[in-house]
Write a protein that holds these residues in place. Structure first.
Motif, mmCIF file in Angstrom:
data_model
loop_
_atom_site.group_PDB
_atom_site.id
_atom_site.type_symbol
_atom_site.label_atom_id
_atom_site.label_comp_id
_atom_site.label_asym_id
_atom_site.label_seq_id
_atom_site.Cartn_x
_atom_site.Cartn_y
_atom_site.Cartn_z
ATOM 1 N N ILE A 1 0.822 -1.207 0.000
ATOM 2 C CA ILE A 1 0.000 0.000 0.000
ATOM 3 C C ILE A 1 0.859 1.261 0.000
ATOM 4 O O ILE A 1 0.504 2.274 -0.613
ATOM 5 N N HIS A 2 2.011 1.206 0.674
ATOM 6 C CA HIS A 2 2.903 2.372 0.688
ATOM 7 C C HIS A 2 3.335 2.738 -0.727
ATOM 8 O O HIS A 2 3.345 3.922 -1.115
ATOM 9 N N GLU A 3 3.686 1.738 -1.528
ATOM 10 C CA GLU A 3 4.067 2.006 -2.913
ATOM 11 C C GLU A 3 2.876 2.524 -3.725
ATOM 12 O O GLU A 3 3.045 3.332 -4.642
ATOM 13 N N LEU A 4 1.691 2.073 -3.381
ATOM 14 C CA LEU A 4 0.480 2.482 -4.093
ATOM 15 C C LEU A 4 0.118 3.933 -3.800
ATOM 16 O O LEU A 4 -0.180 4.708 -4.721
ATOM 17 N N LEU A 5 0.135 4.304 -2.523
ATOM 18 C CA LEU A 5 -0.327 5.627 -2.110
ATOM 19 C C LEU A 5 0.794 6.636 -1.912
ATOM 20 O O LEU A 5 0.537 7.842 -1.847
ATOM 21 N N GLY A 6 2.010 6.143 -1.773
ATOM 22 C CA GLY A 6 3.114 7.034 -1.443
ATOM 23 C C GLY A 6 3.215 7.319 0.036
ATOM 24 O O GLY A 6 3.977 8.193 0.478
ATOM 25 N N ARG A 7 2.465 6.596 0.836
ATOM 26 C CA ARG A 7 2.506 6.732 2.295
ATOM 27 C C ARG A 7 1.895 5.506 2.930
ATOM 28 O O ARG A 7 1.234 4.706 2.264
#
Length: 395
Positions: free
Chosen positions: A348-354
């Motif tokens: 999810i971090h890679e998806l949202l940037g956070r």
């Protein structure tokens, strides 16, 4: 092996210039006045919409248009479509686009003959009893909605994303010209390939493991999409590989790879809350969640063998017979590597940037479990605490 009932009534017209057959198909399936429903992307860029309008006009088939469908199609647009169809006396809906446009069309088709709020169907207050006939011209291979019984929409208020299934909404025909996918951006191509693979994997990872033919079909489909996706990322106008992906998208979600097995769809249900909450592309959300779902399910020893088969037969991992769990893990790692190669996230971090917060995870769990009243999945049944653990693993 489970007993099954396979039903796939959609007429597929596949190949170059296949859209030329549109007027004949509309008339064959009883259309006398058509709603042309579309988004704002590939159908316009490729010149397809102008082609459609011209073909209908030349054939003397009256039509009205309704554009503006967005990814994760909204109930408000569906309600606009229902009102327009009733006002104009529409008796046939033509979806020109991808899964979001097709699902919006299906929802409109359900709503026109229904004397009540169409959202009743997604709340379980009523079951569809009728649907306007629907035809499709596919421009985005991904959702497989052009041959499926499923329809997913999002209620604007509260961003509640839900799906229903009924054979009533299966399209009468699906026109598929791979040339119309040449203009797809790389990210959309990659997300579409991911969605196609996940539709197959949601059926492949099952407790019913004695349907050899269905497993072999699923594995071949997965290998084909994986190989072809890498090629079209380098060569966007590669007709042969675009065609394989387009046909695979339909086969992945018309229930063929479910014959004799049991679908899981936990990853899809978890992703619905991710895309509803953050507006992300569905395929990218699936890529961000699946590795964590897989590792969570693999904790149970009884499921490791299925992941070993996936690793060896789909991802090409060497089988270490002395270490099944290691082989299974290397299969998940190989899938993650594939996602990275085509530009998809693996968390999810890679998806949202956070990272997502605990509060955001709690909200998604609350929505996915409908307040703790439903479970997800089949190979491993997920309770709310399991859903929370997977979201946290993926954060």
């Amino acid at each position: 092996m489970k007993d099954f009932n396979f039903y796939a009534p959609t007429q597929v017209v596949f190949g170059r210039s296949s859209e030329e057959k549109l007027p004949t198909l509309v008339k064959h399936y009883g259309g006398t006045k058509v709603l042309v429903h579309y988004g704002d992307g590939s159908a316009k860029r490729s010149g397809l919409l102008d082609k459609v309008f011209g073909l209908l006009t030349e054939a003397g088939i009256p039509f009205v248009e309704l554009g503006g469908v967005v990814p994760n199609p909204l109930l408000s647009k569906v309600e606009d479509g229902i009102a327009l169809c009733r006002k104009e006396g529409i008796d046939f809906i033509l979806a020109v686009g991808g899964g979001s446009v097709i699902d919006s069309s299906k929802a409109i088709g359900y709503g026109v003959p229904y004397n009540g709020p169409v959202w009743d169907f997604w709340e379980g207050k009523a079951q569809p009893q009728a649907c306007l006939p629907i035809g499709t011209i596919l421009t985005i291979p991904a959702a497989g909605s052009e041959m499926s019984s499923s329809c997913v929409v999002t209620k604007d208020e509260g961003l509640i994303k839900r799906g229903i299934n009924s054979d009533l909404c299966r399209p009468k025909f699906a026109i598929m010209n791979p040339e119309r996918t040449f203009t797809l951006p790389p990210y959309q191509t990659a997300a579409g390939a991911t969605d196609i693979m996940m539709h197959t994997m949601e059926r492949y990872f099952t407790r019913h493991q004695d349907m050899t033919l269905t497993d072999n079909i699923a594995e071949a489909l997965l290998r084909t999409v994986k190989d072809c996706a890498l090629e079209v990322m380098k060569h966007p106008e590669d007709y042969r590989n675009r065609a394989q992906i387009m046909w695979a998208g339909s086969l992945a979600h018309n229930d063929l790879t479910e014959c004799g097995t049991e679908k899981d769809f936990a990853t899809h249900r978890l992703e619905h809350e991710l895309s509803a909450s953050f507006g992300v592309t569905h395929g990218a959300g699936l890529a961000a969640l699946w590795p964590s779902w897989a590792r969570y399910v693999m904790k149970d020893e009884e499921h490791v063998g299925r992941f070993v088969r996936f690793a060896v037969n789909v991802m090409g991992v060497a089988n270490d017979f002395t270490d099944p769990r290691g082989t299974a893990e290397r299969g998940v790692e190989a899938m993650e590597q594939f996602f990275r190669m085509i530009g998809m996230p693996t968390n999810i971090h890679e998806l949202l940037g956070r990272e997502v917060t605990d509060e955001e995870i709690d909200h998604m769990v609350q929505m996915a479990s409908r307040g703790g009243t439903v479970t997800l999945g089949a190979i491993k049944v997920l309770k709310p605490e399991d859903m929370r653990a997977i979201y946290k693993m993926a954060r």
